[in-house]
Motif scaffolding. Sequence first.
Motif, PDB file in Angstrom:
ATOM      1  N   LEU A 189       0.835  -1.204   0.000  1.00 22.48           N
ATOM      2  CA  LEU A 189       0.000   0.000   0.000  1.00 22.48           C
ATOM      3  C   LEU A 189       0.870   1.254   0.000  1.00 22.48           C
ATOM      4  CD1 LEU A 189      -2.848   1.277   0.180  1.00 22.48           C
ATOM      5  CD2 LEU A 189      -2.570   1.232   2.666  1.00 22.48           C
ATOM      6  N   CYS A 190       1.906   1.280   0.821  1.00 17.71           N
ATOM      7  CA  CYS A 190       2.808   2.435   0.870  1.00 17.71           C
ATOM      8  C   CYS A 190       3.456   2.666  -0.487  1.00 17.71           C
ATOM      9  CB  CYS A 190       3.873   2.233   1.937  1.00 17.71           C
ATOM     10  SG  CYS A 190       5.057   3.592   2.013  1.00 17.71           S
ATOM     11  N   HIS A 191       3.915   1.603  -1.111  1.00 19.11           N
ATOM     12  CA  HIS A 191       4.544   1.696  -2.437  1.00 19.11           C
ATOM     13  C   HIS A 191       3.611   2.387  -3.421  1.00 19.11           C
ATOM     14  CE1 HIS A 191       6.951  -0.248  -5.833  1.00 19.11           C
ATOM     15  NE2 HIS A 191       5.885   0.243  -6.444  1.00 19.11           N
ATOM     16  N   GLU A 192       2.357   1.940  -3.454  1.00 16.52           N
ATOM     17  CA  GLU A 192       1.400   2.470  -4.433  1.00 16.52           C
ATOM     18  C   GLU A 192       0.920   3.879  -4.063  1.00 16.52           C
ATOM     19  OE1 GLU A 192       1.422   0.960  -7.104  1.00 16.52           O
ATOM     20  OE2 GLU A 192       2.133  -0.996  -6.454  1.00 16.52           O
ATOM     21  N   VAL A 193       0.687   4.127  -2.784  1.00 15.22           N
ATOM     22  CA  VAL A 193       0.239   5.451  -2.342  1.00 15.22           C
ATOM     23  C   VAL A 193       1.333   6.490  -2.600  1.00 15.22           C
ATOM     24  CG1 VAL A 193      -0.384   6.814  -0.307  1.00 15.22           C
ATOM     25  CG2 VAL A 193      -1.472   4.610  -0.692  1.00 15.22           C
ATOM     26  N   ALA A 194       2.593   6.076  -2.468  1.00 15.94           N
ATOM     27  CA  ALA A 194       3.697   6.996  -2.742  1.00 15.94           C
ATOM     28  C   ALA A 194       3.675   7.460  -4.200  1.00 15.94           C
ATOM     29  CB  ALA A 194       5.038   6.342  -2.400  1.00 15.94           C
ATOM     30  N   HIS A 195       3.256   6.588  -5.121  1.00 12.48           N
ATOM     31  CA  HIS A 195       3.129   7.000  -6.523  1.00 12.48           C
ATOM     32  C   HIS A 195       2.104   8.124  -6.665  1.00 12.48           C
ATOM     33  CE1 HIS A 195       5.716   4.068  -8.425  1.00 12.48           C
ATOM     34  NE2 HIS A 195       5.089   3.071  -7.844  1.00 12.48           N
ATOM     35  N   VAL A 196       0.981   7.981  -5.988  1.00 13.44           N
ATOM     36  CA  VAL A 196      -0.068   9.009  -6.046  1.00 13.44           C
ATOM     37  C   VAL A 196       0.441  10.311  -5.429  1.00 13.44           C
ATOM     38  CG1 VAL A 196      -2.417   9.617  -5.348  1.00 13.44           C
ATOM     39  CG2 VAL A 196      -1.899   7.257  -6.012  1.00 13.44           C
ATOM     40  N   ALA A 197       1.148  10.213  -4.300  1.00  6.33           N
ATOM     41  CA  ALA A 197       1.668  11.400  -3.627  1.00  6.33           C
ATOM     42  C   ALA A 197       2.683  12.141  -4.503  1.00  6.33           C
ATOM     43  CB  ALA A 197       2.307  11.004  -2.294  1.00  6.33           C
ATOM     44  N   VAL A 198       3.567  11.399  -5.156  1.00  9.59           N
ATOM     45  CA  VAL A 198       4.554  12.029  -6.042  1.00  9.59           C
ATOM     46  C   VAL A 198       3.834  12.726  -7.191  1.00  9.59           C
ATOM     47  CG1 VAL A 198       6.392  11.548  -7.716  1.00  9.59           C
ATOM     48  CG2 VAL A 198       6.482  10.524  -5.455  1.00  9.59           C
ATOM     49  N   PHE A 199       2.800  12.101  -7.721  1.00  7.74           N
ATOM     50  CA  PHE A 199       2.042  12.719  -8.810  1.00  7.74           C
ATOM     51  C   PHE A 199       1.379  14.011  -8.339  1.00  7.74           C
ATOM     52  CE2 PHE A 199      -1.912  13.400 -11.140  1.00  7.74           C
ATOM     53  CZ  PHE A 199      -1.411  13.530 -12.425  1.00  7.74           C
ATOM     54  N   GLU A 200       0.812  14.004  -7.127  1.00  5.29           N
ATOM     55  CA  GLU A 200       0.166  15.214  -6.603  1.00  5.29           C
ATOM     56  C   GLU A 200       1.150  16.365  -6.463  1.00  5.29           C
ATOM     57  OE1 GLU A 200      -2.264  15.059  -3.138  1.00  5.29           O
ATOM     58  OE2 GLU A 200      -3.573  13.504  -3.965  1.00  5.29           O
ATOM     59  N   LEU A 201       2.377  16.066  -6.046  1.00  9.40           N
ATOM     60  CA  LEU A 201       3.369  17.122  -5.834  1.00  9.40           C
ATOM     61  C   LEU A 201       4.137  17.517  -7.089  1.00  9.40           C
ATOM     62  CD1 LEU A 201       4.913  16.180  -2.382  1.00  9.40           C
ATOM     63  CD2 LEU A 201       3.418  18.096  -2.922  1.00  9.40           C
ATOM     64  N   HIS A 202       4.416  16.553  -7.958  1.00 12.84           N
ATOM     65  CA  HIS A 202       5.313  16.813  -9.086  1.00 12.84           C
ATOM     66  C   HIS A 202       4.684  16.581 -10.458  1.00 12.84           C
ATOM     67  CE1 HIS A 202       8.604  17.120  -6.229  1.00 12.84           C
ATOM     68  NE2 HIS A 202       8.202  15.989  -5.689  1.00 12.84           N
ATOM     69  N   GLY A 203       3.468  16.093 -10.510  1.00 15.97           N
ATOM     70  CA  GLY A 203       2.857  15.791 -11.804  1.00 15.97           C
ATOM     71  C   GLY A 203       3.592  14.660 -12.501  1.00 15.97           C
ATOM     72  N   THR A 204       3.721  14.768 -13.813  1.00 16.91           N
ATOM     73  CA  THR A 204       4.364  13.702 -14.587  1.00 16.91           C
ATOM     74  C   THR A 204       5.847  13.968 -14.822  1.00 16.91           C
ATOM     75  OG1 THR A 204       3.708  14.804 -16.633  1.00 16.91           O
ATOM     76  CG2 THR A 204       2.227  13.091 -15.783  1.00 16.91           C
ATOM     77  N   ASN A 205       6.426  14.876 -14.052  1.00 18.48           N
ATOM     78  CA  ASN A 205       7.829  15.258 -14.243  1.00 18.48           C
ATOM     79  C   ASN A 205       8.824  14.332 -13.549  1.00 18.48           C
ATOM     80  OD1 ASN A 205       7.043  17.498 -15.734  1.00 18.48           O
ATOM     81  ND2 ASN A 205       6.804  18.741 -13.911  1.00 18.48           N
ATOM     82  N   CYS A 206       8.366  13.251 -12.952  1.00 17.86           N
ATOM     83  CA  CYS A 206       9.252  12.355 -12.210  1.00 17.86           C
ATOM     84  C   CYS A 206       9.170  10.939 -12.764  1.00 17.86           C
ATOM     85  CB  CYS A 206       8.857  12.310 -10.736  1.00 17.86           C
ATOM     86  SG  CYS A 206       8.987  13.896  -9.929  1.00 17.86           S
ATOM     87  N   GLN A 207      10.256  10.193 -12.587  1.00 22.30           N
ATOM     88  CA  GLN A 207      10.270   8.783 -12.948  1.00 22.30           C
ATOM     89  C   GLN A 207       9.396   8.011 -11.960  1.00 22.30           C
ATOM     90  OE1 GLN A 207      11.837   7.151 -15.542  1.00 22.30           O
ATOM     91  NE2 GLN A 207      12.203   9.217 -16.302  1.00 22.30           N
ATOM     92  N   PRO A 208       8.736   6.929 -12.407  1.00 19.31           N
ATOM     93  CA  PRO A 208       7.849   6.186 -11.503  1.00 19.31           C
ATOM     94  C   PRO A 208       8.521   5.719 -10.210  1.00 19.31           C
ATOM     95  CG  PRO A 208       7.537   5.461 -13.753  1.00 19.31           C
ATOM     96  CD  PRO A 208       8.696   6.416 -13.769  1.00 19.31           C
ATOM     97  N   HIS A 209       9.761   5.271 -10.277  1.00 21.56           N
ATOM     98  CA  HIS A 209      10.472   4.833  -9.075  1.00 21.56           C
ATOM     99  C   HIS A 209      11.720   5.686  -8.864  1.00 21.56           C
ATOM    100  CE1 HIS A 209       8.107   1.174 -10.155  1.00 21.56           C
ATOM    101  NE2 HIS A 209       7.769   1.340  -8.898  1.00 21.56           N
ATOM    102  N   GLY A 210      11.583   6.967  -9.162  1.00 21.60           N
ATOM    103  CA  GLY A 210      12.697   7.909  -9.071  1.00 21.60           C
ATOM    104  C   GLY A 210      12.996   8.339  -7.646  1.00 21.60           C
ATOM    105  N   THR A 211      13.846   9.328  -7.528  1.00 18.48           N
ATOM    106  CA  THR A 211      14.319   9.759  -6.206  1.00 18.48           C
ATOM    107  C   THR A 211      13.198  10.322  -5.333  1.00 18.48           C
ATOM    108  OG1 THR A 211      14.960  11.887  -7.147  1.00 18.48           O
ATOM    109  CG2 THR A 211      16.677  10.209  -6.983  1.00 18.48           C
ATOM    110  N   GLU A 212      12.229  10.999  -5.926  1.00 22.08           N
ATOM    111  CA  GLU A 212      11.115  11.559  -5.146  1.00 22.08           C
ATOM    112  C   GLU A 212      10.296  10.431  -4.521  1.00 22.08           C
ATOM    113  OE1 GLU A 212      12.242  14.289  -8.472  1.00 22.08           O
ATOM    114  OE2 GLU A 212      11.670  12.178  -8.397  1.00 22.08           O
TER     115      GLU A 212
END
Length: 174
Positions: free
Chosen positions: A73-96
């Motif tokens: 759950l944390c793994h997947e929720v982190a993807h949503v959180a990164v999208f909320e903060l950075h949009g599509t400007n980050c790699q799916p498993h990037g540093t953010e």
Amino acid sequence: MPKSGRVNSLTTRLQRWTNQWGLRWKLPGLKDRIIVEFSPRMRVSLGRSYPQRGLVRLNLSVKTDDALLREVLCHEVAHVAVFELHGTNCQPHGTEWQAFVRAAGFEPHVRCKHVGSRAPQKLGGRVAAFFEHRCPVCQAVRHARRRMSRWRCAACVAAGLDGEMCITQIKARR
């Protein structure tokens, strides 16, 4: 305990964890913007996120292991959180994404360490033919129904090697 009690208990835990991570990641109210579903159709992956929709879909099998459920759950929720903060400007498993997972108390992994190499899936009463992709350096193994010549061993690539994998076809049994 009645089934509805178990469902409410599970829902409460999922929301509590998501809320804790949202506060830690400076995204208050994150739990209210995420929908978590369990899918009986997921056979290989443990989870999948759809950040634009705020949707997290989990494999039914993770319900039986609380630690695994929380990590996936944390793994997947982190993807949503990164999208909320950075949009599509980050790699799916990037540093953010990795920073969020670490802040939640987990080591960032693309593949879950809890699950061993899976057996080939049965299709129509026979075992499906598939390909084994093995790293000759570290012996990491991945499976696929077809040859994936572009796959590389992530650990070896991170260590500066080419990461090319040896591919072996496993014949179907009837």
